[in-house]
Design a protein around this motif. Structure first.
Motif, PDB file in Angstrom:
ATOM      1  N   ILE A  35     -37.841 -80.169 -65.056  1.00 33.24           N
ATOM      2  CA  ILE A  35     -38.438 -79.873 -63.753  1.00 33.24           C
ATOM      3  C   ILE A  35     -37.397 -79.647 -62.665  1.00 33.24           C
ATOM      4  N   GLU A  36     -36.141 -79.855 -62.990  1.00 36.12           N
ATOM      5  CA  GLU A  36     -35.032 -79.711 -62.045  1.00 36.12           C
ATOM      6  C   GLU A  36     -35.324 -80.480 -60.754  1.00 36.12           C
ATOM      7  N   ALA A  37     -35.365 -81.779 -60.908  1.00 31.96           N
ATOM      8  CA  ALA A  37     -35.670 -82.649 -59.778  1.00 31.96           C
ATOM      9  C   ALA A  37     -34.568 -82.646 -58.732  1.00 31.96           C
ATOM     10  N   THR A  52     -45.037 -89.088 -61.564  1.00 32.60           N
ATOM     11  CA  THR A  52     -44.296 -89.468 -62.767  1.00 32.60           C
ATOM     12  C   THR A  52     -43.210 -90.475 -62.402  1.00 32.60           C
ATOM     13  N   TYR A  53     -42.736 -91.186 -63.401  1.00 28.48           N
ATOM     14  CA  TYR A  53     -41.697 -92.190 -63.161  1.00 28.48           C
ATOM     15  C   TYR A  53     -40.464 -91.572 -62.515  1.00 28.48           C
ATOM     16  N   ILE A  54     -40.014 -90.447 -63.036  1.00 28.64           N
ATOM     17  CA  ILE A  54     -38.751 -89.888 -62.562  1.00 28.64           C
ATOM     18  C   ILE A  54     -38.857 -89.352 -61.135  1.00 28.64           C
ATOM     19  N   VAL A  55     -39.896 -88.600 -60.847  1.00 31.15           N
ATOM     20  CA  VAL A  55     -40.031 -88.023 -59.508  1.00 31.15           C
ATOM     21  C   VAL A  55     -40.280 -89.129 -58.490  1.00 31.15           C
ATOM     22  N   ASN A  56     -41.087 -90.099 -58.858  1.00 32.80           N
ATOM     23  CA  ASN A  56     -41.347 -91.219 -57.964  1.00 32.80           C
ATOM     24  C   ASN A  56     -40.062 -91.991 -57.669  1.00 32.80           C
ATOM     25  N   ARG A  57     -39.260 -92.226 -58.693  1.00 33.98           N
ATOM     26  CA  ARG A  57     -38.011 -92.970 -58.510  1.00 33.98           C
ATOM     27  C   ARG A  57     -37.027 -92.193 -57.649  1.00 33.98           C
ATOM     28  N   ILE A  58     -36.911 -90.890 -57.894  1.00 31.83           N
ATOM     29  CA  ILE A  58     -35.996 -90.071 -57.088  1.00 31.83           C
ATOM     30  C   ILE A  58     -36.463 -90.029 -55.638  1.00 31.83           C
ATOM     31  N   ARG A  59     -37.756 -89.846 -55.424  1.00 29.61           N
ATOM     32  CA  ARG A  59     -38.279 -89.800 -54.056  1.00 29.61           C
ATOM     33  C   ARG A  59     -37.987 -91.101 -53.325  1.00 29.61           C
ATOM     34  N   ASN A 100     -42.543 -81.649 -52.698  1.00 30.02           N
ATOM     35  CA  ASN A 100     -43.355 -80.450 -52.910  1.00 30.02           C
ATOM     36  C   ASN A 100     -43.697 -80.178 -54.374  1.00 30.02           C
ATOM     37  N   PHE A 101     -43.351 -81.085 -55.261  1.00 29.33           N
ATOM     38  CA  PHE A 101     -43.771 -80.925 -56.645  1.00 29.33           C
ATOM     39  C   PHE A 101     -45.293 -80.992 -56.716  1.00 29.33           C
ATOM     40  N   PRO A 102     -45.893 -80.354 -57.719  1.00 29.40           N
ATOM     41  CA  PRO A 102     -47.350 -80.492 -57.888  1.00 29.40           C
ATOM     42  C   PRO A 102     -47.720 -81.968 -58.045  1.00 29.40           C
ATOM     43  N   LYS A 103     -48.916 -82.310 -57.594  1.00 25.23           N
ATOM     44  CA  LYS A 103     -49.336 -83.715 -57.563  1.00 25.23           C
ATOM     45  C   LYS A 103     -49.176 -84.442 -58.899  1.00 25.23           C
ATOM     46  N   PRO A 104     -49.541 -83.842 -60.048  1.00 17.24           N
ATOM     47  CA  PRO A 104     -49.341 -84.585 -61.311  1.00 17.24           C
ATOM     48  C   PRO A 104     -47.876 -84.952 -61.572  1.00 17.24           C
ATOM     49  N   LEU A 105     -46.945 -84.122 -61.125  1.00 13.92           N
ATOM     50  CA  LEU A 105     -45.522 -84.429 -61.320  1.00 13.92           C
ATOM     51  C   LEU A 105     -45.028 -85.465 -60.313  1.00 13.92           C
ATOM     52  N   ARG A 106     -45.601 -85.476 -59.118  1.00 13.91           N
ATOM     53  CA  ARG A 106     -45.154 -86.428 -58.099  1.00 13.91           C
ATOM     54  C   ARG A 106     -45.406 -87.864 -58.517  1.00 13.91           C
TER      55      ARG A 106
END
Length: 176
Positions: free
Chosen positions: A2-4, A35-42, A27-33
């Motif tokens: 997903i190139e976070a 996820t563990y990785i996107v949540n942790r990075i955010r 701005n990732f689509p809601k299902p990706l937001r």
């Protein structure tokens, strides 16, 4: 995949480009937001925005890793209870079957006083059938429990590996 943390924004995250990285992740689509990785990075980017301190961000990421690991472990609680309950239900069936069989012994004793061996064998047949059902119930429950344990354990292991991969990604790419 997903190139976070896209390198076209920058090779490193700093105070000047932090907002761009955060906007990208948000701005990732809601299902990706979720996820563990996107949540942790955010969360790490937001924490860095407030603290501007890498060691504190590293500590926060470590704490979030523990939270994620606990989420994985607790999400299998109901599955573990179910796997525990299956053999217990089998044992309950066994107790009921043995109780029914013992109740049938009274008929055997009555026949034993009045008749021959054929009468006793005829009266024992349903008793032994109840005992067979009782033990088959336990066997079936134990087999189901074993068969269901393998995929449940594999799934939990895969989720734990996912959390570990998120940890590695954050250490290798985010903290650098």
């Amino acid at each position: 995949l997903i190139e976070a943390l896209p390198s076209d924004i920058s090779e490193e995250i700093n105070a000047q480009n932090l907002v761009e990285f955060h906007t990208h992740v948000v701005n990732f689509p809601k299902p990706l937001r979720n996820t563990y990785i996107v949540n942790r990075i955010r969360k790490a980017l937001e924490f860095f925005y407030i603290r501007q301190n890498n060691p504190e961000v590293a500590q926060m990421i470590s704490s979030q890793s523990e939270v994620d690991a606990n989420k994985v472990g607790s999400s299998y609680t109901i599955v573990k209870v179910f796997l525990w309950a299956i053999p217990i239900m089998g044992f309950i069936g066994t107790v009921l079957g043995i109780g029914q069989a013992i109740g049938g012994f009274g008929d055997v004793l009555k026949v034993g006083d009045a008749g021959g061996t054929d009468a006793i064998v005829g009266a024992l047949t349903p008793v032994l059938g109840s005992m067979g059902v009782a033990f088959d119930t336990t066997l079936l429950a134990l087999v189901f429990s074993i068969l269901l344990s393998f995929p449940a354990s594999a799934l939990q292991g895969a989720e734990e590996d996912l959390v570990t991969n998120v940890d590695e990604y954050c250490i290798d790419n985010l903290l650098k």
